[in-house]
Design a protein around this motif. Structure first.
Motif, PDB file in Angstrom:
ATOM      1  N   ASN A 164      11.445  -3.637  -7.265  1.00 34.15           N
ATOM      2  CA  ASN A 164      10.240  -3.076  -7.872  1.00 34.15           C
ATOM      3  C   ASN A 164       9.808  -1.756  -7.233  1.00 34.15           C
ATOM      4  OD1 ASN A 164       9.531  -4.173  -5.442  1.00 34.15           O
ATOM      5  ND2 ASN A 164       7.675  -5.157  -6.172  1.00 34.15           N
ATOM      6  N   GLY A 165      10.726  -1.078  -6.554  1.00 34.65           N
ATOM      7  CA  GLY A 165      10.376   0.210  -5.950  1.00 34.65           C
ATOM      8  C   GLY A 165      11.238   0.492  -4.746  1.00 34.65           C
ATOM      9  N   VAL A 166      10.649   1.146  -3.744  1.00 36.06           N
ATOM     10  CA  VAL A 166      11.346   1.437  -2.497  1.00 36.06           C
ATOM     11  C   VAL A 166      10.527   0.907  -1.327  1.00 36.06           C
ATOM     12  CG1 VAL A 166      12.614   3.469  -3.307  1.00 36.06           C
ATOM     13  CG2 VAL A 166      10.343   3.751  -2.351  1.00 36.06           C
ATOM     14  N   VAL A 167      11.217   0.618  -0.228  1.00 34.11           N
ATOM     15  CA  VAL A 167      10.566   0.117   0.981  1.00 34.11           C
ATOM     16  C   VAL A 167      10.797   1.129   2.097  1.00 34.11           C
ATOM     17  CG1 VAL A 167      10.570  -1.728   2.713  1.00 34.11           C
ATOM     18  CG2 VAL A 167      10.941  -2.273   0.290  1.00 34.11           C
ATOM     19  N   GLN A 168       9.737   1.399   2.862  1.00 37.35           N
ATOM     20  CA  GLN A 168       9.834   2.258   4.037  1.00 37.35           C
ATOM     21  C   GLN A 168       9.603   1.361   5.257  1.00 37.35           C
ATOM     22  OE1 GLN A 168      10.795   5.028   2.893  1.00 37.35           O
ATOM     23  NE2 GLN A 168       9.900   5.042   0.867  1.00 37.35           N
ATOM     24  N   VAL A 169      10.556   1.301   6.178  1.00 37.80           N
ATOM     25  CA  VAL A 169      10.436   0.472   7.376  1.00 37.80           C
ATOM     26  C   VAL A 169       9.728   1.289   8.456  1.00 37.80           C
ATOM     27  CG1 VAL A 169      11.698  -0.819   9.144  1.00 37.80           C
ATOM     28  CG2 VAL A 169      12.549  -0.756   6.786  1.00 37.80           C
ATOM     29  N   ILE A 170       8.709   0.697   9.093  1.00 41.08           N
ATOM     30  CA  ILE A 170       7.946   1.388  10.134  1.00 41.08           C
ATOM     31  C   ILE A 170       8.123   0.678  11.472  1.00 41.08           C
ATOM     32  CG2 ILE A 170       6.277   2.386   8.534  1.00 41.08           C
ATOM     33  CD1 ILE A 170       4.342   0.146   9.263  1.00 41.08           C
ATOM     34  N   ASP A 171       7.755   1.360  12.549  1.00 42.88           N
ATOM     35  CA  ASP A 171       7.961   0.839  13.902  1.00 42.88           C
ATOM     36  C   ASP A 171       6.729   0.204  14.532  1.00 42.88           C
ATOM     37  OD1 ASP A 171       6.436   3.094  14.438  1.00 42.88           O
ATOM     38  OD2 ASP A 171       7.896   4.017  15.786  1.00 42.88           O
ATOM     39  N   ALA A 172       5.772  -0.202  13.713  1.00 41.44           N
ATOM     40  CA  ALA A 172       4.559  -0.822  14.228  1.00 41.44           C
ATOM     41  C   ALA A 172       3.979  -1.789  13.204  1.00 41.44           C
ATOM     42  CB  ALA A 172       3.526   0.261  14.558  1.00 41.44           C
ATOM     43  N   VAL A 173       3.111  -2.649  13.695  1.00 42.73           N
ATOM     44  CA  VAL A 173       2.386  -3.556  12.790  1.00 42.73           C
ATOM     45  C   VAL A 173       1.048  -2.903  12.489  1.00 42.73           C
ATOM     46  CG1 VAL A 173       1.326  -5.830  12.567  1.00 42.73           C
ATOM     47  CG2 VAL A 173       3.496  -5.581  13.786  1.00 42.73           C
ATOM     48  N   ILE A 174       0.729  -2.808  11.212  1.00 39.24           N
ATOM     49  CA  ILE A 174      -0.543  -2.208  10.803  1.00 39.24           C
ATOM     50  C   ILE A 174      -1.442  -3.325  10.282  1.00 39.24           C
ATOM     51  CG2 ILE A 174      -1.673  -0.580   9.257  1.00 39.24           C
ATOM     52  CD1 ILE A 174       0.930   1.004   9.205  1.00 39.24           C
ATOM     53  N   LEU A 175      -2.599  -3.465  10.900  1.00 37.53           N
ATOM     54  CA  LEU A 175      -3.556  -4.498  10.506  1.00 37.53           C
ATOM     55  C   LEU A 175      -4.816  -3.850   9.976  1.00 37.53           C
ATOM     56  CD1 LEU A 175      -3.155  -6.802  13.626  1.00 37.53           C
ATOM     57  CD2 LEU A 175      -2.175  -7.146  11.355  1.00 37.53           C
ATOM     58  N   PRO A 176      -5.530  -4.539   9.082  1.00 37.71           N
ATOM     59  CA  PRO A 176      -6.793  -3.985   8.584  1.00 37.71           C
ATOM     60  C   PRO A 176      -7.819  -3.899   9.714  1.00 37.71           C
ATOM     61  CG  PRO A 176      -6.398  -6.183   7.675  1.00 37.71           C
ATOM     62  CD  PRO A 176      -5.215  -5.813   8.507  1.00 37.71           C
ATOM     63  N   LYS A 177      -8.712  -2.953   9.578  1.00 32.12           N
ATOM     64  CA  LYS A 177      -9.769  -2.777  10.600  1.00 32.12           C
ATOM     65  C   LYS A 177     -10.866  -3.784  10.408  1.00 32.12           C
ATOM     66  CE  LYS A 177      -8.770   2.071  10.906  1.00 32.12           C
ATOM     67  NZ  LYS A 177      -9.194   3.404  10.743  1.00 32.12           N
TER      68      LYS A 177
END
Length: 69
Positions: free
Chosen positions: A56-69
């Protein structure tokens, strides 16, 4: 479960955006992306693997966990 939905929603962009097409800077209420010297970041995390094809699209892999504030 509510926090998981919020976390996933803040990392989802409608449409298909490849790293090569990423604007220099963009921001929404929860997500800020940028490109500097050819490197793409999302909320300060570096994209380590770009443009993995998905059904359903593309995925970008990142080097950190992003959590909501």
């Amino acid at each position: 479960m509510k926090n998981l939905k919020i976390s996933l929603a803040m990392l989802t962009i409608v449409g298909m955006v490849a790293c090569a097409e990423a604007p220099a800077e963009t921001a929404t209420a929860d997500t800020a992306t940028g490109v500097k010297e050819g490197k793409v970041t999302v909320n300060g995390a570096n994209v380590t693997t770009a443009d993995l094809g998905a059904g359903n699209g593309v995925v970008q892999v990142i080097d950190a966990v992003i959590l909501p504030k």
